[in-house]
Design a protein around this motif. Structure first.
Motif, PDB file in Angstrom:
ATOM      1  N   TRP A 120      -3.669 -31.051  87.061  1.00 26.34           N
ATOM      2  CA  TRP A 120      -3.419 -31.938  85.871  1.00 26.34           C
ATOM      3  C   TRP A 120      -3.209 -33.174  86.155  1.00 26.34           C
ATOM      4  O   TRP A 120      -3.200 -33.610  87.234  1.00 26.34           O
ATOM      5  CB  TRP A 120      -2.085 -31.190  85.366  1.00 26.34           C
ATOM      6  N   LEU A 121      -3.707 -33.817  85.397  1.00 22.24           N
ATOM      7  CA  LEU A 121      -3.647 -35.471  85.334  1.00 22.24           C
ATOM      8  C   LEU A 121      -3.070 -35.899  83.946  1.00 22.24           C
ATOM      9  O   LEU A 121      -3.428 -35.516  82.946  1.00 22.24           O
ATOM     10  CB  LEU A 121      -5.087 -36.217  85.402  1.00 22.24           C
ATOM     11  N   ASP A 122      -2.303 -37.214  84.266  1.00 24.90           N
ATOM     12  CA  ASP A 122      -1.476 -37.748  83.335  1.00 24.90           C
ATOM     13  C   ASP A 122      -2.562 -38.976  82.622  1.00 24.90           C
ATOM     14  O   ASP A 122      -3.616 -39.088  83.232  1.00 24.90           O
ATOM     15  CB  ASP A 122      -0.393 -38.341  83.548  1.00 24.90           C
ATOM     16  N   GLY A 123      -2.330 -39.362  81.456  1.00 23.42           N
ATOM     17  CA  GLY A 123      -3.093 -40.459  80.780  1.00 23.42           C
ATOM     18  C   GLY A 123      -4.406 -40.271  80.291  1.00 23.42           C
ATOM     19  O   GLY A 123      -5.240 -40.971  80.252  1.00 23.42           O
ATOM     20  N   GLN A 124      -4.755 -38.976  79.691  1.00 17.19           N
ATOM     21  CA  GLN A 124      -6.066 -38.595  79.185  1.00 17.19           C
ATOM     22  C   GLN A 124      -6.118 -39.118  77.826  1.00 17.19           C
ATOM     23  O   GLN A 124      -5.120 -39.560  77.230  1.00 17.19           O
ATOM     24  CB  GLN A 124      -6.305 -37.272  79.400  1.00 17.19           C
ATOM     25  N   ALA A 125      -7.378 -38.991  77.264  1.00 14.80           N
ATOM     26  CA  ALA A 125      -7.570 -39.252  76.068  1.00 14.80           C
ATOM     27  C   ALA A 125      -6.661 -38.720  74.892  1.00 14.80           C
ATOM     28  O   ALA A 125      -6.612 -37.583  74.975  1.00 14.80           O
ATOM     29  CB  ALA A 125      -9.059 -39.010  75.761  1.00 14.80           C
ATOM     30  N   GLN A 126      -6.304 -39.528  74.113  1.00 13.49           N
ATOM     31  CA  GLN A 126      -5.391 -38.956  72.901  1.00 13.49           C
ATOM     32  C   GLN A 126      -6.253 -38.762  71.640  1.00 13.49           C
ATOM     33  O   GLN A 126      -7.154 -39.729  71.362  1.00 13.49           O
ATOM     34  CB  GLN A 126      -4.141 -39.975  72.664  1.00 13.49           C
ATOM     35  N   LEU A 127      -6.350 -37.718  71.325  1.00 13.36           N
ATOM     36  CA  LEU A 127      -7.369 -37.212  70.161  1.00 13.36           C
ATOM     37  C   LEU A 127      -6.734 -36.496  68.925  1.00 13.36           C
ATOM     38  O   LEU A 127      -5.760 -35.511  69.321  1.00 13.36           O
ATOM     39  CB  LEU A 127      -8.506 -36.286  70.652  1.00 13.36           C
ATOM     40  N   ASP A 128      -7.096 -36.850  67.760  1.00 10.64           N
ATOM     41  CA  ASP A 128      -6.629 -35.970  66.617  1.00 10.64           C
ATOM     42  C   ASP A 128      -7.474 -35.001  66.638  1.00 10.64           C
ATOM     43  O   ASP A 128      -8.814 -34.832  66.543  1.00 10.64           O
ATOM     44  CB  ASP A 128      -6.728 -36.852  65.573  1.00 10.64           C
ATOM     45  N   SER A 129      -7.025 -33.687  65.833  1.00 14.83           N
ATOM     46  CA  SER A 129      -7.609 -32.484  65.407  1.00 14.83           C
ATOM     47  C   SER A 129      -8.229 -32.557  64.009  1.00 14.83           C
ATOM     48  O   SER A 129      -7.632 -33.390  63.148  1.00 14.83           O
ATOM     49  CB  SER A 129      -6.901 -31.236  65.480  1.00 14.83           C
ATOM     50  N   PRO A 130      -9.547 -32.066  64.156  1.00 13.89           N
ATOM     51  CA  PRO A 130     -10.278 -31.466  65.158  1.00 13.89           C
ATOM     52  C   PRO A 130     -10.817 -32.437  66.017  1.00 13.89           C
ATOM     53  O   PRO A 130     -11.179 -33.731  65.593  1.00 13.89           O
ATOM     54  CB  PRO A 130     -11.540 -31.055  64.225  1.00 13.89           C
ATOM     55  N   ALA A 131     -11.171 -32.212  67.259  1.00 17.65           N
ATOM     56  CA  ALA A 131     -11.344 -32.893  68.229  1.00 17.65           C
ATOM     57  C   ALA A 131     -12.509 -32.654  69.103  1.00 17.65           C
ATOM     58  O   ALA A 131     -12.691 -31.113  69.566  1.00 17.65           O
ATOM     59  CB  ALA A 131     -10.013 -33.180  69.163  1.00 17.65           C
ATOM     60  N   THR A 132     -13.369 -33.492  69.847  1.00 21.33           N
ATOM     61  CA  THR A 132     -14.208 -33.039  70.733  1.00 21.33           C
ATOM     62  C   THR A 132     -13.792 -33.514  71.911  1.00 21.33           C
ATOM     63  O   THR A 132     -13.589 -34.894  72.116  1.00 21.33           O
ATOM     64  CB  THR A 132     -15.705 -33.463  70.423  1.00 21.33           C
ATOM     65  N   LEU A 133     -13.760 -32.844  73.014  1.00 22.78           N
ATOM     66  CA  LEU A 133     -13.321 -33.270  74.593  1.00 22.78           C
ATOM     67  C   LEU A 133     -14.005 -34.424  75.006  1.00 22.78           C
ATOM     68  O   LEU A 133     -15.590 -34.138  74.765  1.00 22.78           O
ATOM     69  CB  LEU A 133     -13.126 -32.193  75.559  1.00 22.78           C
ATOM     70  N   PRO A 134     -13.804 -35.467  75.813  1.00 22.80           N
ATOM     71  CA  PRO A 134     -14.863 -36.438  76.281  1.00 22.80           C
ATOM     72  C   PRO A 134     -15.640 -35.450  77.244  1.00 22.80           C
ATOM     73  O   PRO A 134     -15.419 -34.571  77.958  1.00 22.80           O
ATOM     74  CB  PRO A 134     -13.846 -37.193  77.075  1.00 22.80           C
ATOM     75  N   MET A 135     -16.935 -35.869  77.097  1.00 24.76           N
ATOM     76  CA  MET A 135     -17.991 -35.145  78.066  1.00 24.76           C
ATOM     77  C   MET A 135     -19.412 -35.858  78.276  1.00 24.76           C
ATOM     78  O   MET A 135     -19.470 -36.869  77.240  1.00 24.76           O
ATOM     79  CB  MET A 135     -18.311 -33.478  77.520  1.00 24.76           C
ATOM     80  N   ARG A 136     -20.093 -35.540  79.124  1.00 21.32           N
ATOM     81  CA  ARG A 136     -21.503 -36.218  79.213  1.00 21.32           C
ATOM     82  C   ARG A 136     -22.316 -35.968  77.864  1.00 21.32           C
ATOM     83  O   ARG A 136     -22.027 -34.954  77.636  1.00 21.32           O
ATOM     84  CB  ARG A 136     -22.164 -35.748  80.470  1.00 21.32           C
ATOM     85  N   ASP A 137     -23.408 -36.944  77.685  1.00 21.47           N
ATOM     86  CA  ASP A 137     -24.181 -36.576  76.545  1.00 21.47           C
ATOM     87  C   ASP A 137     -25.060 -35.264  76.928  1.00 21.47           C
ATOM     88  O   ASP A 137     -25.418 -34.706  75.622  1.00 21.47           O
ATOM     89  CB  ASP A 137     -24.941 -37.807  76.525  1.00 21.47           C
ATOM     90  N   ASP A 138     -25.346 -35.042  78.030  1.00 21.27           N
ATOM     91  CA  ASP A 138     -25.995 -33.861  78.354  1.00 21.27           C
ATOM     92  C   ASP A 138     -25.103 -32.776  78.943  1.00 21.27           C
ATOM     93  O   ASP A 138     -25.630 -31.976  79.892  1.00 21.27           O
ATOM     94  CB  ASP A 138     -27.385 -34.149  79.335  1.00 21.27           C
TER      95      ASP A 138
END
Length: 298
Positions: A120-138
């Protein structure tokens, strides 16, 4: 961790054990009691009782199995190696945390949980639903949707509840603990809507082994135990005034279900993702699973 495509050593110049261990130790030093909703305060009598019982268990193993000085010295060298690599969080979370979780679960209500683990890591992206997790373009892997609702034990929707979610990529790597994925990859804290509902778009994770180039992995292999973890998604589900739910979700058909090195998989936590039929470019083969979560009052 070692991936499905590399079961021996990390492709980086620094061992996977040292890299992951250093990060996990740094996180553990900060303390996670607030994340679990607990306290680390222990009185002297309780400390004496628990520590004494643990030491007597080790002494009994020495007596019962007639441990030699050579074996005792090897054990001391192993303890030094665990310390040098920073693998104490990994070893404790893999081989002991599931028993602590069983004790806690005996007095808890709401949805079934399991162990937190060391990633687990603290301080990750805060997102509102519906949400897409941060990820690479590919970002490789099967597109996946995890959706559901967070409610209280009386069925009341918990507006604004948060789902802290993290998992490996399709090669079995956690961002923040390996060089391959970028920081924050496939991690996020998703805020539910006013009905406690969430919808999270991500990629299906992969099974992986614990690091095999460190003392925990070497001990596991020496004992002939499987070092594999089934593919899973980690979750911390929170809402004000309610106990934090720590959980993981697994997948039907995974070859390592029932033989999880961390003993964290449970039948109640298994998903059976179904195709969505989305034929849009980049979403071929997309699957969806729905899972609701029930939180008990603090």
């Amino acid at each position: 961790m070692t991936t499905t495509s590399d079961q021996s050593v990390s492709p980086t110049s620094t061992s996977a054990a040292v890299t992951a261990g250093a990060h996990a130790t740094e996180i553990a030093r900060k303390g996670l009691s607030n994340q679990r909703g607990g306290s680390a305060t222990v009185d002297q009598q309780r400390a004496a009782t628990v520590i004494g019982a643990a030491l007597e268990g080790i002494r009994a193993a020495i007596r019962d199995h007639k441990v030699t000085y050579e074996e005792f010295d090897a054990f001391k060298q192993w303890l030094i190696a665990v310390s040098d690599t920073g693998e104490w969080p990994l070893f404790l979370d893999v081989y002991l945390e599931f028993e602590v979780e069983k004790v806690a679960a005996a007095t808890q209500q709401g949805s079934v949980g399991t162990i937190l683990g060391p990633f687990w890591l603290d301080g990750q992206a805060q997102l509102d639903s519906p949400a897409t997790l941060p990820m690479r373009d590919d970002e490789p892997g099967t597109p996946m949707i995890l959706a559901g609702q967070v409610t209280a034990t009386d069925g009341t929707p918990l507006a604004g509840a948060k789902v802290d979610i993290w998992h490996t990529d399709s090669d079995g790597w956690y961002s923040g603990f390996a060089a391959k994925p970028p920081a924050g990859n496939l991690r996020g804290v998703v805020r539910c809507d006013d009905q406690g509902r969430f919808e999270i778009h991500t990629r299906k994770p992969a099974p992986y082994t614990i690091p095999l180039d460190g003392p925990t992995g070497q001990m596991t292999q020496a004992a002939g135990w499987s070092p594999w973890r089934p593919a899973h998604i980690h979750l911390l589900v929170t809402a004000p005034g309610h106990r934090t739910l720590t959980s993981q979700l697994f997948f039907t058909g995974d070859p390592y279900l029932g033989n999880d090195v961390a003993s964290a998989d449970k039948p109640e936590l298994t998903l059976d993702p179904q195709p969505t039929g989305n034929a849009s470019p980049g979403f071929e083969g997309e699957v969806r699973s729905d899972r609701d979560f029930v939180l008990e009052p603090e």
